[in-house]
Enzyme design. Structure first.
Site, PDB file in Angstrom:
ATOM      1  N   ALA A 123       0.813  -1.219   0.000  1.00 49.20           N
ATOM      2  CA  ALA A 123       0.000   0.000   0.000  1.00 49.20           C
ATOM      3  C   ALA A 123       0.849   1.273   0.000  1.00 49.20           C
ATOM      4  O   ALA A 123       0.415   2.301  -0.513  1.00 49.20           O
ATOM      5  CB  ALA A 123      -0.957  -0.003   1.186  1.00 49.20           C
ATOM      6  N   THR A 124       2.049   1.210   0.547  1.00 47.37           N
ATOM      7  CA  THR A 124       2.918   2.396   0.505  1.00 47.37           C
ATOM      8  C   THR A 124       3.182   2.774  -0.946  1.00 47.37           C
ATOM      9  O   THR A 124       3.061   3.941  -1.338  1.00 47.37           O
ATOM     10  CB  THR A 124       4.250   2.112   1.235  1.00 47.37           C
ATOM     11  OG1 THR A 124       3.968   1.798   2.593  1.00 47.37           O
ATOM     12  CG2 THR A 124       5.180   3.313   1.171  1.00 47.37           C
ATOM     13  N   ASN A 127      -5.707   3.502  10.575  1.00 50.85           N
ATOM     14  CA  ASN A 127      -4.899   2.408  11.098  1.00 50.85           C
ATOM     15  C   ASN A 127      -4.658   2.570  12.594  1.00 50.85           C
ATOM     16  O   ASN A 127      -4.275   1.637  13.272  1.00 50.85           O
ATOM     17  CB  ASN A 127      -3.552   2.333  10.374  1.00 50.85           C
ATOM     18  CG  ASN A 127      -2.874   3.671  10.278  1.00 50.85           C
ATOM     19  OD1 ASN A 127      -3.425   4.615   9.708  1.00 50.85           O
ATOM     20  ND2 ASN A 127      -1.702   3.802  10.858  1.00 50.85           N
ATOM     21  N   GLN A 131      -6.801  -0.482   5.593  1.00 51.70           N
ATOM     22  CA  GLN A 131      -7.324  -1.066   6.834  1.00 51.70           C
ATOM     23  C   GLN A 131      -8.768  -1.556   6.700  1.00 51.70           C
ATOM     24  O   GLN A 131      -9.215  -2.359   7.524  1.00 51.70           O
ATOM     25  CB  GLN A 131      -7.236  -0.047   7.981  1.00 51.70           C
ATOM     26  CG  GLN A 131      -5.827   0.243   8.448  1.00 51.70           C
ATOM     27  CD  GLN A 131      -5.167  -0.926   9.166  1.00 51.70           C
ATOM     28  OE1 GLN A 131      -5.819  -1.842   9.660  1.00 51.70           O
ATOM     29  NE2 GLN A 131      -3.851  -0.903   9.211  1.00 51.70           N
ATOM     30  N   ALA A 151      -1.851  -6.899   0.842  1.00 51.61           N
ATOM     31  CA  ALA A 151      -2.170  -8.285   1.225  1.00 51.61           C
ATOM     32  C   ALA A 151      -1.863  -8.586   2.694  1.00 51.61           C
ATOM     33  O   ALA A 151      -2.606  -9.311   3.348  1.00 51.61           O
ATOM     34  CB  ALA A 151      -1.399  -9.259   0.329  1.00 51.61           C
ATOM     35  N   HIS A 152      -0.769  -8.016   3.211  1.00 52.76           N
ATOM     36  CA  HIS A 152      -0.351  -8.459   4.553  1.00 52.76           C
ATOM     37  C   HIS A 152      -1.221  -7.913   5.685  1.00 52.76           C
ATOM     38  O   HIS A 152      -1.045  -8.295   6.839  1.00 52.76           O
ATOM     39  CB  HIS A 152       1.134  -8.156   4.798  1.00 52.76           C
ATOM     40  CG  HIS A 152       1.456  -6.730   5.128  1.00 52.76           C
ATOM     41  ND1 HIS A 152       1.610  -6.296   6.424  1.00 52.76           N
ATOM     42  CD2 HIS A 152       1.668  -5.649   4.349  1.00 52.76           C
ATOM     43  CE1 HIS A 152       1.921  -5.005   6.416  1.00 52.76           C
ATOM     44  NE2 HIS A 152       1.959  -4.592   5.168  1.00 52.76           N
ATOM     45  N   THR A 185       8.438  -7.851 -13.311  1.00 54.71           N
ATOM     46  CA  THR A 185       7.883  -9.204 -13.322  1.00 54.71           C
ATOM     47  C   THR A 185       7.007  -9.412 -12.091  1.00 54.71           C
ATOM     48  O   THR A 185       7.412  -9.069 -10.984  1.00 54.71           O
ATOM     49  CB  THR A 185       9.036 -10.231 -13.313  1.00 54.71           C
ATOM     50  OG1 THR A 185       9.823 -10.012 -14.487  1.00 54.71           O
ATOM     51  CG2 THR A 185       8.518 -11.665 -13.300  1.00 54.71           C
ATOM     52  N   CYS A 245       4.274   2.804  13.518  1.00 55.80           N
ATOM     53  CA  CYS A 245       5.280   3.504  12.724  1.00 55.80           C
ATOM     54  C   CYS A 245       5.906   4.646  13.509  1.00 55.80           C
ATOM     55  O   CYS A 245       7.012   5.054  13.239  1.00 55.80           O
ATOM     56  CB  CYS A 245       4.652   4.056  11.456  1.00 55.80           C
ATOM     57  SG  CYS A 245       3.730   2.816  10.576  1.00 55.80           S
TER      58      CYS A 245
HETATM   59  C1  LIG Z   1      -0.167  -0.579   6.558  1.00 60.81           C
HETATM   60  C2  LIG Z   1      -0.746   0.594   5.888  1.00 60.81           C
HETATM   61  C3  LIG Z   1      -0.125   1.162   4.765  1.00 60.81           C
HETATM   62  C4  LIG Z   1       1.179   0.641   4.230  1.00 60.81           C
HETATM   63  O1  LIG Z   1       1.009  -0.623   3.668  1.00 60.81           O
HETATM   64  P1  LIG Z   1       2.253  -1.521   3.225  1.00 60.81           P
HETATM   65  O2  LIG Z   1       1.644  -2.592   2.401  1.00 60.81           O
HETATM   66  O3  LIG Z   1       2.850  -2.038   4.492  1.00 60.81           O
HETATM   67  O4  LIG Z   1       3.178  -0.668   2.459  1.00 60.81           O
HETATM   68  C5  LIG Z   1      -0.732   2.244   4.177  1.00 60.81           C
HETATM   69  N1  LIG Z   1      -1.884   2.754   4.635  1.00 60.81           N
HETATM   70  C6  LIG Z   1      -2.500   2.237   5.711  1.00 60.81           C
HETATM   71  C7  LIG Z   1      -3.778   2.842   6.181  1.00 60.81           C
HETATM   72  C8  LIG Z   1      -1.957   1.146   6.374  1.00 60.81           C
HETATM   73  O5  LIG Z   1      -2.574   0.648   7.433  1.00 60.81           O
END
Ligand SMILES: *Cc1c(COP(=O)(O)O)cnc(C)c1O
Length: 404
Positions: free
Chosen positions: A73-74, A153, A181, A202-203, A242, A328
């Site tokens: 997501a970053t 988050n 989230q 995904a994580h 890829t 963070c």
């Molecule tokens: C965890 C998070 C991100 C970052 O996601 P990553 O996949 O770890 O880069 C961005 N935005 C929100 C709201 C998050 O909770």
């Protein structure tokens, strides 16, 4: 019950064993490059990627062609915000976001500010919610983009996304939503919400680390973005490289499981969250909820324990994985910028703990956590002269402190 207990599911979630199982063949037997067009190894990988893309798109009611794979997501947040600004800069140079966005959004907008882009940071109310009228009032004829997260988050507050989407559409402004989230935890329909771009990962939903997606609307309007990475033109030219096929497959499976289990799972998790909250407030006074009481993620509980330092509290319950403020920012000792934006005072911001419950949390773990929190808070308060004074009825604000 096994120790340590994991109650930090906003930071990351464990991979669901069913996700791991789906991924495994794609590391070994089915290792093909999904961009290889000339042989069965490539076709097999491409087919798996297509299926995953459909599973992911379905979770947010998008078309599979609208899903762009990224590293997380970053990257999706950066690609959406910088990609839109670069593409539409001729139209305008003003973007709107909120003061409680994730760092990935706020740092992206900061870097754009250095390049002369105008950014408005909308305030939030005491529950952490933005007011759509503030958005309407911030719009200028130079506004090209608004970026607002689906759910926080830190405090779990769910923003009025549909209302924002309506205004954005009416004014012809693109709408990016950091859905990280909320996707997989609450129902998300990008059509209904009027979102043009959505980031997720995904994580955070029991999939693997290292893969995320950006939804990019293809119709009404057809959104275009400038890519951040140059290369082979993968992902409709928006994100070259890829594809990590095993991660893509795992992401797809994770989305499918979330969609199937959400109706039951979200109720179960919210019930455990409420059990945790009630257990704590029934035994302790001066515990304050941060965030919105109803418009909140099922697994989120953010509490401030007055007269107790959050970091000290975490040290006292080391066998439970929790977070003080945002994971963070807990590397620094500054109080959370999100809590400060809600108007939480510095003392209570320093006293905050975020509980993140998830798919694998049990009632037994919740009860253990309640018990440990009560003991740890009581222990720290017994040592706190401020708490003692407050209990004796002394108004701490009236106290004349000696030299600072
Ligand atoms: C965890 C998070 C991100 C970052 O996601 P990553 O996949 O770890 O880069 C961005 N935005 C929100 C709201 C998050 O909770």
């Amino acid at each position: 019950m096994k120790l340590p207990i994991y109650m930090d599911n906003h930071s990351t979630t464990p991979c669901d064993p069913r996700v791991v199982e789906a991924m495994l063949p794609f590391f070994t037997d089915k290792f093909g490059n999904s961009a290889s067009r000339n042989h069965s190894f490539g076709w097999e990988a491409e087919e798996a990627v297509d299926q995953a893309r459909k599973q992911i798109a379905k979770l947010i009611h998008a078309d599979s062609k609208e899903i762009i794979f990224t590293s997380g997501a970053t990257e999706s947040d950066n690609l959406a915000i910088k990609g839109v600004v670069e593409m539409y800069r001729e139209k305008g140079d003003h973007i709107i976001t909120s003061s409680t966005e994730h760092r990935a959004v706020l740092d992206a907008t900061k870097s754009l500010e250095k390049k002369g882009v105008q950014v408005t940071y909308l305030p939030v109310d005491k529950a952490g919610m933005i007011n759509p009228d503030d958005f309407r009032n911030a719009i200028t004829d130079k506004t090209i983009l608004i970026s607002i997260m689906l759910a926080s988050n830190e405090i779990g507050t769910i923003h009025p996304i549909q209302e924002i989407g309506k205004i954005a559409k009416e004014k012809g402004i693109l709408f990016h939503c950091d859905g990280t989230q909320g996707v997989g935890k609450i129902p998300v329909d990008v059509q209904e919400l009027g979102v043009d771009l959505m980031s997720f990962s995904a994580h955070k939903i029991y999939g693997p680390k290292g893969i995320g997606a950006l939804y990019v609307r293809r119709k009404a309007p057809r959104v275009r973005i400038v890519p951040m990475i140059d290369g082979g033109g993968h992902e409709r030219g928006m994100r070259s490289g890829t594809l990590p096929v095993p991660l893509v497959v795992g992401f797809g499976k994770a989305c499918e499981l979330c969609e199937e289990e959400m109706p039951v799972e979200s109720i179960r998790i919210a019930a455990m969250r409420d059990r945790l909250h009630e257990g704590i407030i029934n035994a302790l006074d001066e515990v304050y909820l941060n965030g919105h009481i109803t418009q909140r993620l099922p697994g989120n509980l953010n509490l401030s324990f007055a007269y107790v330092e959050g970091e000290a509290l975490l040290m006292g319950v080391k066998e439970i994985a929790l977070s003080s403020g945002s994971a963070c920012t807990s590397a620094t000792l500054e109080p959370s910028y999100v809590l400060r934006a809600l108007g939480v005072g510095s003392d209570l911001a320093h006293s905050s703990i975020r509980f993140g419950l998830g798919r694998f949390t049990t009632n037994e773990e919740v009860d253990y956590t309640v018990d440990r929190m009560i003991k740890a808070v009581n222990h720290l308060r017994e040592m706190s002269p401020l708490y003692e004074m407050a209990k004796e009825g002394i108004d701490l604000k009236s106290v004349q402190w000696a030299a600072h």
